[in-house]
Design a protein around this motif. Sequence first.
Motif, PDB file in Angstrom:
ATOM      1  N   SER A  30       0.910  -1.223  -0.055  1.00 46.18           N
ATOM      2  CA  SER A  30      -0.039  -0.078   0.005  1.00 46.18           C
ATOM      3  C   SER A  30       0.801   1.590  -0.258  1.00 46.18           C
ATOM      4  CB  SER A  30      -1.168   0.218   1.225  1.00 46.18           C
ATOM      5  OG  SER A  30      -0.162  -0.190   2.577  1.00 46.18           O
ATOM      6  N   SER A  31       0.178   2.508  -0.600  1.00 49.21           N
ATOM      7  CA  SER A  31       1.328   3.587  -0.389  1.00 49.21           C
ATOM      8  C   SER A  31       0.313   4.800   0.040  1.00 49.21           C
ATOM      9  CB  SER A  31       1.960   3.930  -1.751  1.00 49.21           C
ATOM     10  OG  SER A  31       2.443   2.952  -1.652  1.00 49.21           O
ATOM     11  N   GLY A  32       0.185   5.823   0.603  1.00 50.05           N
ATOM     12  CA  GLY A  32      -0.015   6.688   0.626  1.00 50.05           C
ATOM     13  C   GLY A  32       0.327   7.981   0.072  1.00 50.05           C
ATOM     14  N   TYR A  33      -0.367   8.945   0.449  1.00 53.70           N
ATOM     15  CA  TYR A  33       0.455  10.210  -0.005  1.00 53.70           C
ATOM     16  C   TYR A  33      -1.363  10.974   0.835  1.00 53.70           C
ATOM     17  CZ  TYR A  33       1.909   7.882  -3.904  1.00 53.70           C
ATOM     18  OH  TYR A  33       2.612   7.140  -4.262  1.00 53.70           O
ATOM     19  N   ARG A  34      -0.772  12.536   0.251  1.00 51.43           N
ATOM     20  CA  ARG A  34      -1.562  13.200   1.721  1.00 51.43           C
ATOM     21  C   ARG A  34      -2.865  13.109   1.441  1.00 51.43           C
ATOM     22  NH1 ARG A  34       0.402  17.466   4.801  1.00 51.43           N
ATOM     23  NH2 ARG A  34      -1.285  18.753   4.970  1.00 51.43           N
ATOM     24  N   ASP A  35      -3.353  13.179   0.237  1.00 50.75           N
ATOM     25  CA  ASP A  35      -4.769  13.355  -0.515  1.00 50.75           C
ATOM     26  C   ASP A  35      -5.091  11.706  -0.846  1.00 50.75           C
ATOM     27  OD1 ASP A  35      -3.856  14.145  -2.164  1.00 50.75           O
ATOM     28  OD2 ASP A  35      -4.635  15.859  -2.823  1.00 50.75           O
ATOM     29  N   ALA A  36      -4.346  10.678  -1.093  1.00 48.17           N
ATOM     30  CA  ALA A  36      -4.773  10.267  -1.469  1.00 48.17           C
ATOM     31  C   ALA A  36      -4.210   8.575  -1.668  1.00 48.17           C
ATOM     32  CB  ALA A  36      -4.313   9.970  -3.140  1.00 48.17           C
ATOM     33  N   GLY A  37      -4.609   7.591  -1.878  1.00 45.96           N
ATOM     34  CA  GLY A  37      -3.797   6.472  -1.558  1.00 45.96           C
ATOM     35  C   GLY A  37      -4.160   4.885  -2.153  1.00 45.96           C
ATOM     36  N   LEU A  38      -3.287   4.359  -2.546  1.00 39.80           N
ATOM     37  CA  LEU A  38      -3.334   2.849  -2.684  1.00 39.80           C
ATOM     38  C   LEU A  38      -3.150   1.145  -2.182  1.00 39.80           C
ATOM     39  CD1 LEU A  38      -0.990   1.706  -4.268  1.00 39.80           C
ATOM     40  CD2 LEU A  38      -0.960   4.048  -5.850  1.00 39.80           C
ATOM     41  N   PHE A  39      -3.990   0.750  -2.836  1.00 39.67           N
ATOM     42  CA  PHE A  39      -3.624  -1.272  -2.653  1.00 39.67           C
ATOM     43  C   PHE A  39      -3.204  -2.302  -3.419  1.00 39.67           C
ATOM     44  CE2 PHE A  39      -8.235  -1.734  -2.822  1.00 39.67           C
ATOM     45  CZ  PHE A  39      -7.810  -3.294  -3.498  1.00 39.67           C
ATOM     46  N   GLY A  40      -2.272  -2.320  -2.631  1.00 40.02           N
ATOM     47  CA  GLY A  40      -2.052  -3.833  -4.671  1.00 40.02           C
ATOM     48  C   GLY A  40      -1.774  -5.092  -4.293  1.00 40.02           C
ATOM     49  N   LEU A  41      -1.939  -6.384  -4.778  1.00 40.34           N
ATOM     50  CA  LEU A  41      -1.056  -7.447  -4.604  1.00 40.34           C
ATOM     51  C   LEU A  41      -0.286  -7.734  -6.081  1.00 40.34           C
ATOM     52  CD1 LEU A  41      -4.621  -8.923  -3.960  1.00 40.34           C
ATOM     53  CD2 LEU A  41      -3.367  -7.237  -2.482  1.00 40.34           C
ATOM     54  N   TYR A  42       0.245  -8.102  -5.232  1.00 39.50           N
ATOM     55  CA  TYR A  42       1.387  -8.729  -6.383  1.00 39.50           C
ATOM     56  C   TYR A  42       1.565 -10.375  -6.543  1.00 39.50           C
ATOM     57  CZ  TYR A  42       5.720  -9.274  -9.418  1.00 39.50           C
ATOM     58  OH  TYR A  42       6.689  -9.931  -9.856  1.00 39.50           O
ATOM     59  N   ALA A  43       1.666 -10.458  -7.628  1.00 39.57           N
ATOM     60  CA  ALA A  43       2.458 -11.860  -7.983  1.00 39.57           C
ATOM     61  C   ALA A  43       2.906 -12.374  -9.315  1.00 39.57           C
ATOM     62  CB  ALA A  43       1.396 -13.328  -8.149  1.00 39.57           C
ATOM     63  N   ALA A  44       4.164 -13.290  -9.219  1.00 41.28           N
ATOM     64  CA  ALA A  44       4.893 -13.135 -10.412  1.00 41.28           C
ATOM     65  C   ALA A  44       3.924 -15.301 -11.027  1.00 41.28           C
ATOM     66  CB  ALA A  44       6.143 -13.085 -10.609  1.00 41.28           C
ATOM     67  N   CYS A  45       4.475 -14.953 -11.976  1.00 41.35           N
ATOM     68  CA  CYS A  45       3.735 -16.614 -12.845  1.00 41.35           C
ATOM     69  C   CYS A  45       4.185 -16.970 -14.079  1.00 41.35           C
ATOM     70  CB  CYS A  45       2.535 -16.848 -11.466  1.00 41.35           C
ATOM     71  SG  CYS A  45       0.937 -16.191 -12.586  1.00 41.35           S
ATOM     72  N   ARG A  46       4.366 -17.896 -13.902  1.00 44.28           N
ATOM     73  CA  ARG A  46       4.255 -18.535 -15.256  1.00 44.28           C
ATOM     74  C   ARG A  46       2.974 -18.019 -16.148  1.00 44.28           C
ATOM     75  NH1 ARG A  46       5.792 -24.968 -15.123  1.00 44.28           N
ATOM     76  NH2 ARG A  46       5.814 -24.450 -13.110  1.00 44.28           N
ATOM     77  N   PRO A  47       2.912 -17.922 -17.131  1.00 47.08           N
ATOM     78  CA  PRO A  47       1.404 -17.576 -18.374  1.00 47.08           C
ATOM     79  C   PRO A  47      -0.187 -18.307 -18.140  1.00 47.08           C
ATOM     80  CG  PRO A  47       3.065 -17.443 -19.733  1.00 47.08           C
ATOM     81  CD  PRO A  47       4.116 -17.902 -18.459  1.00 47.08           C
ATOM     82  N   GLY A  48      -0.131 -19.443 -18.304  1.00 45.04           N
ATOM     83  CA  GLY A  48      -0.457 -20.750 -17.927  1.00 45.04           C
ATOM     84  C   GLY A  48      -1.364 -20.505 -16.550  1.00 45.04           C
ATOM     85  N   ARG A  49      -1.177 -20.217 -15.614  1.00 45.84           N
ATOM     86  CA  ARG A  49      -0.846 -19.651 -13.810  1.00 45.84           C
ATOM     87  C   ARG A  49      -2.133 -18.303 -14.035  1.00 45.84           C
ATOM     88  NH1 ARG A  49       3.016 -22.982 -10.569  1.00 45.84           N
ATOM     89  NH2 ARG A  49       3.058 -25.042 -11.591  1.00 45.84           N
ATOM     90  N   THR A  50      -2.303 -17.719 -14.967  1.00 47.60           N
ATOM     91  CA  THR A  50      -2.230 -16.591 -14.558  1.00 47.60           C
ATOM     92  C   THR A  50      -3.594 -16.260 -13.832  1.00 47.60           C
ATOM     93  OG1 THR A  50      -1.299 -15.564 -15.719  1.00 47.60           O
ATOM     94  CG2 THR A  50      -2.734 -13.821 -15.116  1.00 47.60           C
ATOM     95  N   THR A  51      -4.313 -16.671 -15.022  1.00 46.00           N
ATOM     96  CA  THR A  51      -6.439 -17.139 -13.660  1.00 46.00           C
ATOM     97  C   THR A  51      -6.592 -17.355 -12.497  1.00 46.00           C
ATOM     98  OG1 THR A  51      -6.784 -16.568 -16.344  1.00 46.00           O
ATOM     99  CG2 THR A  51      -9.225 -17.576 -14.458  1.00 46.00           C
ATOM    100  N   GLU A  52      -5.644 -18.616 -12.488  1.00 40.28           N
ATOM    101  CA  GLU A  52      -6.082 -19.161 -11.251  1.00 40.28           C
ATOM    102  C   GLU A  52      -5.446 -18.416  -9.994  1.00 40.28           C
ATOM    103  OE1 GLU A  52      -5.632 -23.144  -8.707  1.00 40.28           O
ATOM    104  OE2 GLU A  52      -4.068 -23.005 -10.572  1.00 40.28           O
ATOM    105  N   VAL A  53      -4.190 -17.903 -10.598  1.00 35.33           N
ATOM    106  CA  VAL A  53      -3.875 -17.214  -9.629  1.00 35.33           C
ATOM    107  C   VAL A  53      -4.494 -15.658  -8.900  1.00 35.33           C
ATOM    108  CG1 VAL A  53      -1.779 -15.098  -9.005  1.00 35.33           C
ATOM    109  CG2 VAL A  53      -1.412 -17.470  -9.267  1.00 35.33           C
ATOM    110  N   VAL A  54      -4.410 -14.622 -10.053  1.00 35.04           N
ATOM    111  CA  VAL A  54      -5.430 -13.338 -10.135  1.00 35.04           C
ATOM    112  C   VAL A  54      -6.645 -13.728  -9.448  1.00 35.04           C
ATOM    113  CG1 VAL A  54      -7.344 -11.835 -10.943  1.00 35.04           C
ATOM    114  CG2 VAL A  54      -5.174 -12.595 -12.011  1.00 35.04           C
ATOM    115  N   GLU A  55      -7.439 -15.127  -9.145  1.00 32.91           N
ATOM    116  CA  GLU A  55      -8.763 -15.072  -8.002  1.00 32.91           C
ATOM    117  C   GLU A  55      -7.911 -15.581  -6.892  1.00 32.91           C
ATOM    118  OE1 GLU A  55     -10.040 -18.948 -10.062  1.00 32.91           O
ATOM    119  OE2 GLU A  55     -11.216 -17.576 -11.877  1.00 32.91           O
TER     120      GLU A  55
END
Length: 445
Positions: A327-352
Amino acid sequence: MPSDLAFDDPASDVMLDAATGVRRSILPGGVRLLTQTDPSVRSATIGLWLPVGSRDELPQHAGSTHVLEHLMFKGTHRRSAMDIATAFDEVGGDSNAITAKEHTLYFGRVRSADVPRAVDVLTDMITASRLEEEALATEREVILEELAMAEDDPTDIGYETFLADVLGPDTAIGRPVGGTAESVNALSIEDVRAHWAEHYRPGNLVVTAVGDIDHDELAELVQAGLRRGGWRLEPGALPARRLRTDAAGGESGGGVVANVAGIDPHRLLRPAEQNHIYLGGQGIPAVSEERHAMSVLMSILGGGMSSRLFQNIREQRGLAYSVYSFSSGYRDAGLFGLYAACRPGRTTEVVELLGAELARMGEQGVDEDELARARGQITGSFALGLEDTSSRMGRLGTIELVHGTYSSVDETLEKIGRVDAAAVRDLAARLSTSFSTRVEVGPES
């Protein structure tokens, strides 16, 4: 108790924390000085902060803050670029600078005996740099190489794309800190000089220092250095308040996305063996009272080897090597995120799985063991991170420029310790309905 950092008292001189030696003064010209005297060390770290970052640039001048930071090291009216480079090297110290979205920092770390030299060099750089066309031409090429290096890194390009989409690609805070090759090539020396003239002035300057130093002696050194560089330090002047004109984002929970796997991804094709996935949305600002709950949530969700994402996606299923939350925060905004690196064929399962883990936390909450581990991880890392003078110098700058209220280390740790399971669950529930952005960087499937 936390203390508000006054802007409207030119005679302000306050001992913010007698137990740890934190003191704040407003010097002539409106310069703010915060120090923490620590006689147990024989060194000091000094930082000169300007509350100007990439979000303060006009669109046609994108990257000018970063370019200006580079040019500060290219020579002043008293020193050549080599003189600046050797000033710290020959006494075993180090110096550097950072351009961020909301501030620019110039800093040096030296033995306490060499503090006068460090202050003289740093103040000389920000007040009297020559800002010449020839230096810009040379340094432009260095910066273009820096941008090209980032373009070669799939994690860099993915993260910048993710930030731009969440914070708003048409807002200044959503643009890359370094600008683009096109905007950097378009900058003239007049643009850079105008940027310096607008923002580099006494009322904007914050000086923070931690180590074997004396507050009053440092105040004299800072004023002498700024005056040598030609800055007028008017008695009774007040610090400049920072205005926001292009707010982006805000509190999370705006748009509901039920199926994160159904978010159309920004697909960036790069020659690689893995698909780098960023998934998230708007979070909370840096000044939000929920920032401690966010830290605990991120620790439980994806902050280490015992976190849910690591255990579920890597340890139990073997779908990725690298997986975490942020996550990152600024004075009037912010964001959160999830990250993963995988082989392309696994992308859908990892996103879910990424989206499902946060949703489960929002529905079922967290248990006391997870909560205890997270509190321990955060408080331990926070305390250990403040063992060196550089980290404490940075904390004082963040307190002054971002929070505007001083809290001791003990008070901060106490707030983290008070975060309960209900606060984490409520925040997780909101974030789990705030997914808006999916970025994938990798080869063609």
